[in-house]
Write a protein that holds these residues in place. Structure first.
Motif, PDB file in Angstrom:
ATOM      1  N   SER A  55      52.014  59.828  30.256  1.00  0.00           N
ATOM      2  CA  SER A  55      52.705  58.947  31.359  1.00  0.00           C
ATOM      3  C   SER A  55      52.670  57.630  31.041  1.00  0.00           C
ATOM      4  O   SER A  55      51.584  57.011  30.346  1.00  0.00           O
ATOM      5  CB  SER A  55      51.753  59.365  32.494  1.00  0.00           C
ATOM      6  OG  SER A  55      51.996  60.681  32.889  1.00  0.00           O
ATOM      7  N   GLN A  56      53.599  56.988  31.694  1.00  0.00           N
ATOM      8  CA  GLN A  56      53.708  55.327  31.513  1.00  0.00           C
ATOM      9  C   GLN A  56      54.207  54.820  32.910  1.00  0.00           C
ATOM     10  O   GLN A  56      55.119  55.656  33.460  1.00  0.00           O
ATOM     11  CB  GLN A  56      54.645  54.677  30.377  1.00  0.00           C
ATOM     12  CG  GLN A  56      54.082  54.814  29.161  1.00  0.00           C
ATOM     13  CD  GLN A  56      54.769  54.463  28.076  1.00  0.00           C
ATOM     14  OE1 GLN A  56      54.735  54.881  26.735  1.00  0.00           O
ATOM     15  NE2 GLN A  56      55.674  53.523  28.220  1.00  0.00           N
ATOM     16  N   TYR A  83      55.889  51.794  34.918  1.00  0.00           N
ATOM     17  CA  TYR A  83      56.851  50.573  34.901  1.00  0.00           C
ATOM     18  C   TYR A  83      56.992  50.030  36.467  1.00  0.00           C
ATOM     19  O   TYR A  83      57.270  50.880  37.364  1.00  0.00           O
ATOM     20  CB  TYR A  83      58.325  51.031  34.272  1.00  0.00           C
ATOM     21  CG  TYR A  83      58.200  51.468  33.125  1.00  0.00           C
ATOM     22  CD1 TYR A  83      58.193  50.804  31.760  1.00  0.00           C
ATOM     23  CD2 TYR A  83      58.210  52.784  33.003  1.00  0.00           C
ATOM     24  CE1 TYR A  83      57.899  51.338  30.681  1.00  0.00           C
ATOM     25  CE2 TYR A  83      58.209  53.622  31.593  1.00  0.00           C
ATOM     26  CZ  TYR A  83      58.243  52.613  30.561  1.00  0.00           C
ATOM     27  OH  TYR A  83      58.019  53.317  29.295  1.00  0.00           O
ATOM     28  N   ASP A 138      63.820  53.856  30.687  1.00  0.00           N
ATOM     29  CA  ASP A 138      62.315  54.023  30.819  1.00  0.00           C
ATOM     30  C   ASP A 138      61.933  55.110  30.223  1.00  0.00           C
ATOM     31  O   ASP A 138      60.797  55.390  29.875  1.00  0.00           O
ATOM     32  CB  ASP A 138      61.764  53.622  32.236  1.00  0.00           C
ATOM     33  CG  ASP A 138      61.969  51.998  32.648  1.00  0.00           C
ATOM     34  OD1 ASP A 138      62.158  51.407  31.739  1.00  0.00           O
ATOM     35  OD2 ASP A 138      61.828  51.973  33.833  1.00  0.00           O
ATOM     36  N   ALA A 142      59.261  55.789  27.266  1.00  0.00           N
ATOM     37  CA  ALA A 142      57.943  56.507  27.601  1.00  0.00           C
ATOM     38  C   ALA A 142      57.815  57.495  26.265  1.00  0.00           C
ATOM     39  O   ALA A 142      56.790  57.835  25.660  1.00  0.00           O
ATOM     40  CB  ALA A 142      57.903  57.333  28.880  1.00  0.00           C
ATOM     41  N   ASN A 166      56.287  55.885  37.685  1.00  0.00           N
ATOM     42  CA  ASN A 166      55.457  56.727  36.780  1.00  0.00           C
ATOM     43  C   ASN A 166      56.260  57.702  36.129  1.00  0.00           C
ATOM     44  O   ASN A 166      56.911  58.614  36.664  1.00  0.00           O
ATOM     45  CB  ASN A 166      54.266  57.579  37.469  1.00  0.00           C
ATOM     46  CG  ASN A 166      53.053  57.461  36.211  1.00  0.00           C
ATOM     47  OD1 ASN A 166      52.703  56.641  35.638  1.00  0.00           O
ATOM     48  ND2 ASN A 166      52.605  58.782  36.284  1.00  0.00           N
ATOM     49  N   THR A 207      56.350  60.616  33.414  1.00  0.00           N
ATOM     50  CA  THR A 207      55.695  61.509  32.759  1.00  0.00           C
ATOM     51  C   THR A 207      56.429  62.598  31.854  1.00  0.00           C
ATOM     52  O   THR A 207      57.425  63.260  32.523  1.00  0.00           O
ATOM     53  CB  THR A 207      54.760  62.535  33.679  1.00  0.00           C
ATOM     54  OG1 THR A 207      53.924  61.415  34.546  1.00  0.00           O
ATOM     55  CG2 THR A 207      53.718  63.528  33.027  1.00  0.00           C
TER      56      THR A 207
END
Length: 137
Positions: A12-13, A15, A41, A45, A80, A82
Motif C-alpha cells: 500500500s502507498q 498519496y 498512482d 504503487a 490509499n 493497495t
C-alpha cells in the motif's frame, strides 16, 4: 528478477490529492481526483513494490490497465492504493488494486507490468529510433 515475489503479496502507498491531480473543467468548487492521476498512482504503487524485487539492471513497464473510477475524492484528501499480486509468470506480473480515500472505495483496477532488462530495452529503442530516422525526408 530476484526471488520472493509471489501471488498474494500486497503493498500500500498513500498519496495526497493535490490540485494538479484534480479535474478543473467543472469549475473550482467541483475539483476531484482525476482518473488519469488515479492511473498514475496505481502504476507508481505497483512499480515501487515490484522494484524491491528487481536487480540494478532491470526495471518494469506498464502493459495493461483496466480501471473503474467508482467515486469522487476531494482535493486535499488522501488516497490509499493497495496492490495485490495476482500472478507472476516469468517477466509478467499481474496486480489487482483498490483505491480508497478516508471515506470510500473510489477505484478498482487490474494492472499488468513487465520486467525489462535495461540494456535490451535500450537496444530496442535505438533500433526503433533508427527506423524512424529512415522515414524522415
Amino acid at each position: 528478477m530476484k526471488p520472493g515475489l509471489t501471488s498474494g503479496m500486497s503493498h500500500s502507498q498513500r498519496y495526497t490529492v493535490e490540485e494538479e491531480s484534480t479535474i478543473g473543467f467543472m469549475g473550482e468548487g467541483l475539483r476531484v481526483y482525476a482518473t488519469p492521476f488515479m492511473v498514475r498512482d496505481i502504476e507508481r504503487a505497483c512499480r515501487d513494490f515490484l522494484g524491491q524485487y528487481l536487480g540494478g539492471e532491470e526495471n518494469s513497464v506498464g502493459a495493461r490497465m483496466e480501471i473503474d473510477h467508482l467515486g469522487p475524492t476531494l482535493k486535499g484528501m488522501w488516497v490509499n492504493v493497495t496492490a495485490n499480486v495476482t500472478g507472476v509468470e516469468g517477466r509478467k506480473v499481474s496486480f489487482e488494486v483498490e483505491v480508497k480515500d478516508a471515506l470510500d472505495l473510489v477505484g478498482k483496477a487490474k494492472h499488468v507490468r513487465f520486467v525489462v532488462d535495461l540494456a535490451k530495452q535500450k537496444e530496442r529503442l535505438e533500433a526503433k529510433a533508427a527506423k524512424l530516422a529512415q522515414l524522415k525526408p
